[in-house]
Every structure is written in structure tokens, then in C-alpha cells.
Design a protein around this motif. Structure first.
Motif, PDB file in Angstrom:
ATOM      1  N   HIS A 119     -17.549  81.698  95.302  1.00  0.00           N
ATOM      2  CA  HIS A 119     -16.960  80.855  94.294  1.00  0.00           C
ATOM      3  C   HIS A 119     -18.385  81.079  93.200  1.00  0.00           C
ATOM      4  O   HIS A 119     -19.438  81.148  92.885  1.00  0.00           O
ATOM      5  N   LEU A 120     -18.024  80.056  91.923  1.00  0.00           N
ATOM      6  CA  LEU A 120     -18.565  79.770  90.969  1.00  0.00           C
ATOM      7  C   LEU A 120     -18.973  78.320  91.423  1.00  0.00           C
ATOM      8  O   LEU A 120     -18.626  77.204  91.676  1.00  0.00           O
ATOM      9  N   LYS A 121     -19.901  77.978  90.738  1.00  0.00           N
ATOM     10  CA  LYS A 121     -21.247  76.597  90.556  1.00  0.00           C
ATOM     11  C   LYS A 121     -19.891  75.633  90.053  1.00  0.00           C
ATOM     12  O   LYS A 121     -19.649  75.965  89.143  1.00  0.00           O
ATOM     13  N   GLY A 122     -19.217  74.591  90.677  1.00  0.00           N
ATOM     14  CA  GLY A 122     -19.255  73.460  90.467  1.00  0.00           C
ATOM     15  C   GLY A 122     -17.828  73.906  90.482  1.00  0.00           C
ATOM     16  O   GLY A 122     -16.575  72.614  90.051  1.00  0.00           O
ATOM     17  N   SER A 123     -16.936  74.317  91.197  1.00  0.00           N
ATOM     18  CA  SER A 123     -15.765  74.588  91.317  1.00  0.00           C
ATOM     19  C   SER A 123     -14.925  73.991  92.245  1.00  0.00           C
ATOM     20  O   SER A 123     -13.994  73.969  92.175  1.00  0.00           O
ATOM     21  N   PHE A 124     -15.820  73.472  93.618  1.00  0.00           N
ATOM     22  CA  PHE A 124     -15.627  72.563  93.915  1.00  0.00           C
ATOM     23  C   PHE A 124     -16.728  71.702  94.765  1.00  0.00           C
ATOM     24  O   PHE A 124     -17.816  72.290  94.556  1.00  0.00           O
TER      25      PHE A 124
END
Length: 454
Positions: A221-226
């Protein structure tokens, strides 16, 4: 360091004697049959040969005579469970340096071996000195947690054949077997023999992944995606790129996660959570389960298309009860590991412990055996693991009966064996099943009680 060839078809006893002799500074090579012994003698030089009287493919006295004809300079000691005078005289007449009666004590073994090695050479032997081959330096390798141990049972040989057959390919492999049978070790062995062996082997326990986080775990995942995604994360697929991804207990994945996994396997592309960019992945998939996935497919709990995608080739991981002949092979391996980890120097298992092990059901399979041996190694204070350091469950009496009467070996062993053989019409395999012992144990009991089949 004197070099001994030990020929004995009782694996447990052979391993026990091997460890004892090694501890007493002898260099030991073992052979479980006459055929293996002949090969060993051709390839190596020995100072002494120690052979059992009865072997599965030869008579010990005949084999001894064969060796004395070809290698007269090597003393031969005969081990026999039949300590009558006639056997001893016949052995000596046929060229034996000495003989040992089973069961025997360690002091007797050392005394007989020492005396045999000190026998002076004849003048002819001194004149015709046999050149001694140079002994290669042996480097002891430290065992690892994921080392694959090859057994000798039919089930183990079939397993090894399948591993060798499928390893060089890129086929997806489904490993099926009970908990504790070593499915991850099988998977790692396949990886280590494949063309991907120089790349990563990533093992994932699917049962430990919450379904809400499965996409992040698999694809990253990418940073801040959830909420909680405080930094970028690489998923298992990307970490295994170029190598092997092992998915253990795949039957525990939710139906939604199965769909995500299927898409990634079909397209060989993944998209990290929160990203619009696809990443190409080149991985081999190996999965494992202790469930019946075909039944799960029928019940609608597992996708049929995913089942066929991961099951290009299936391997059965046999339970310990299906590989009786391997029991003491694994026990000896786990003892070696335990000695290294606990800084101990236990030689082996007492005959009583071997018997207890052979009559136990091992519901936890290899994992239970490993834990038992490690615990016993820690508690043992002598050279051998004795029954007093075994867990209580090994001594719980299990009432077992068979049609036509009980064949318990706890009392009147000889009568029980004769009764079972009679009922099985002298079929050893069927008699062993009635007695609830291994065929090897029955074979040893026949020798012990001098029972001759009609």
C-alpha cells in the motif's frame, strides 16, 4: 582414528550404536543392507567391519566370508541376537575376529572392538600391504530449521520423487497434508531445487491475515491510503518477485480475498492499495492446506477456478503414522538439532524409548516429535534419552482390541505374536497390523524369540 563399517538393518539400533562409537572417537560409516555395505567397501577403506547376523538381503556369516575373501586384512565382528555356541563357533570358523551377543553393553562393545583392532598382521599381510586410501576431511554442517530430511519409507520416497520431478518446472504446486507434517519445508525444498533458488522464498500464513488487511499484505500500500498506513509498504507478491511465494493454509482466505488472489495470479500484475500503477510480478506459487479443498469447492467455500489455478501439481505430505520406518530417522535428526541448540551431547535413545516411540500415535506429527525430542534432550542428564523424561501422554494406556481377540504386546509377547501370525496365515505385514506394531518391530521380535515361520 579407526574407521568402522557398521552393517545393521535395525535403523534405530544402528543410529544409536553409530553415535556411541563416534563419541568414542571412531569414524563410522553405516549400511542398512548387504548391498549398501558392498558399495561402501569398494569406495572406502575400513579398519574393521561390524555386521549383524541377519540382514534383509543376505546372511551375515555369508557376507562376512565374502569380505574375508576379498579383504582379508579387515577384521570382522558379528553381532547376533542368537547367542548360542553353534552360531559363535560357526562365525569364528568362517573368519570372524569375534562376535557380540545382543543385547550387549557398551563396555563389551568397546572391549571386543579394541581387541579386534589390535590383532597382529600375518607375515603375508605385512608383505602384501594394501594401500590405504586417503581419508577426506569431513566438515560437519550445522543443521537448519528448514532442512529437508529424506526418509526411507515408501511414502517418503514417493514424496522425494515428486519434489525432484516438479522442482525444475514453474508449475504451481498444492501441498496437502495434516498439520505438523512439514509442508513449508517441502515447499522450501522445491524452491531450493528450482531455477528461482537464488531469489526470495516468501512464506505467508494465510490464516493469520485479517481479511480487511489481506490486499495490503499481498500487494502492498501507499502512505495515507487508509487509516494506519503511515508509510509505503511492499506486499508479499512484490517481495517474492523473481522467486517463490508460499501460501500456507490457503483454505483460510475469505471468498473476497480469493477473488483478489485469483486476479493477481491470472494477470501476473498487482496494484498496491491506494496506487493507480500496476506492477508486473514474476513469481512461482506454492500453496498448502490441511483441508479438503475439493469439498470446500463443492460447498461453495473455495473458488473452483482458483483451486485449478493453484493445483497444477499436487503433493501429499504424509503423516508420521504413514511413514513408520522414518520415525527414528527423524528422531535422530531432531536429537542432533537439539544437541546443537542446547549445547548437549546426548548419544541417542534407550531401547525402551524407541519402543515407546514406535507404539505412540503421534497426532501432532513431526512437530510433536521435534518438541518431544528437544524437551527430552534438555531434561536428560546421561548419555541416552530414557523414558523418565518423556511427557505423561506417552504412558496413558489406550485400550485397543481387534476382531478375534486382543494382540497386546504388553504381556506374553511370544504367544501374542504366534497367535497373530497364525490368524494372518504367516503374513508378516498383516500380523504387524493386528499387533499394532511396525513390520520392522515384528521382524525384531521374531529374532528375539527365535520364532521360525513354517
Amino acid at each position: 582414528m579407526p574407521k568402522i563399517l557398521l552393517i545393521e538393518d535395525d535403523i534405530a539400533f544402528c543410529k544409536l550404536l553409530e553415535k556411541f562409537l563416534i563419541k568414542k572417537t571412531f569414524d563410522v560409516t553405516i549400511a542398512f543392507s548387504a548391498a549398501e555395505a558392498r558399495t561402501a567397501v569398494k569406495n572406502e577403506s575400513f579398519d574393521l567391519i561390524l555386521t549383524d547376523l541377519r540382514l534383509p538381503d543376505s546372511d551375515g556369516i555369508g557376507l562376512m566370508s565374502e569380505f574375508k575373501n576379498e579383504y582379508p586384512h579387515i577384521p570382522v565382528i558379528l553381532m547376533t541376537g542368537y547367542s548360542d555356541v553353534n552360531t559363535a563357533v560357526k562365525a569364528i570358523k568362517n573368519g570372524a575376529a569375534d562376535y557380540i551377543s545382543k543385547p550387549f553393553n557398551p563396555d563389551e562393545v568397546l572391549l571386543v572392538i579394541t581387541n579386534a583392532l589390535q590383532v597382529p598382521k600375518t607375515e603375508d599381510e605385512e608383505e602384501e600391504e594394501v594401500p590405504v586410501k586417503k581419508k577426506k576431511a569431513v566438515k560437519k554442517t550445522t543443521t537448519t530449521e528448514n532442512e529437508f530430511v529424506r526418509g526411507i519409507s515408501v511414502a517418503s520416497k514417493k514424496l522425494w520423487d515428486h519434489i525432484q520431478l516438479v522442482s525444475p518446472t514453474d508449475m504451481s504446486v498444492l501441498i496437502i497434508g495434516e498439520s505438523g507434517t512439514g509442508k513449508e519445508i517441502i515447499a522450501k525444498s522445491i524452491h531450493q531445487q528450482s531455477q528461482r533458488k537464488n531469489n526470495n522464498f516468501i512464506a505467508v500464513d494465510c490464516g493469520a491475515i485479517p481479511k480487511e488487511l489481506a490486499a495490503s499484505e499481498f500487494f502492498g500500500h501507499l502512505k495515507g491510503s487508509f487509516t494506519g498506513a503511515i508509510s509505503d509498504k511492499m506486499g508479499y507478491f512484490e517481495a517474492a518477485n523473481g522467486g517463490t511465494l508460499f501460501l500456507d493454509e490457503i483454505g483460510n482466505l475469505s471468498y473476497e480475498n480469493q477473488i483478489q488472489l485469483l486476479r493477481a495470479l491470472q494477470e501476473r500484475k498487482i496494484k498496491p492499495v491506494g496506487s493507480n500503477k500496476e506492477i508486473n510480478v514474476d513469481i512461482r506459487i506454492i500453496t498448502a492446506t490441511n483441508e479438503d479443498l475439493r469439498e470446500a469447492v463443492k460447498n461453495g467455500d473455495f473458488r473452483e477456478d482458483l483451486y485449478h489455478r493453484i493445483n497444477e501439481f499436487s503433493i501429499q505430505s504424509p503423516s508420521l503414522k504413514d511413514r513408520d520406518e522414518d520415525l527414528m530417522v527423524f528422531a535422530d535428526y531432531f536429537l542432533e538439532k537439539a544437541n546443537e541448540q542446547l549445547n548437549k551431547d546426548i548419544i541417542g535413545f534407550s531401547p525402551e524409548v524407541v519402543s515407546i516411540f514406535q507404539n505412540y500415535t503421534w497426532p501432532g506429527n513431526l512437530r510433536e516429535l521435534q518438541n518431544c525430542v528437544k524437551r527430552a534432550t534438555l531434561l536428560s542428564r546421561g548419555d541416552f534419552i530414557e523414558s523418565d523424561v518423556l511427557p505423561a501422554e506417552f504412558f496413558q494406556i489406550q485400550k485397543q482390541s481387534t476382531a478375534g481377540g486382543s494382540f497386546s504386546l504388553s504381556e506374553n509377547e511370544k504367544e501374542a505374536i504366534i497367535h497373530a501370525l497364525s490368524k494372518a496365515q504367516n503374513n508378516k505385514s498383516e500380523a504387524a497390523k493386528l499387533l499394532k506394531i511396525t513390520r520392522k518391530t515384528l521382524y525384531n521380535k521374531l529374532k528375539q524369540y527365535n520364532i521360525e515361520l513354517e
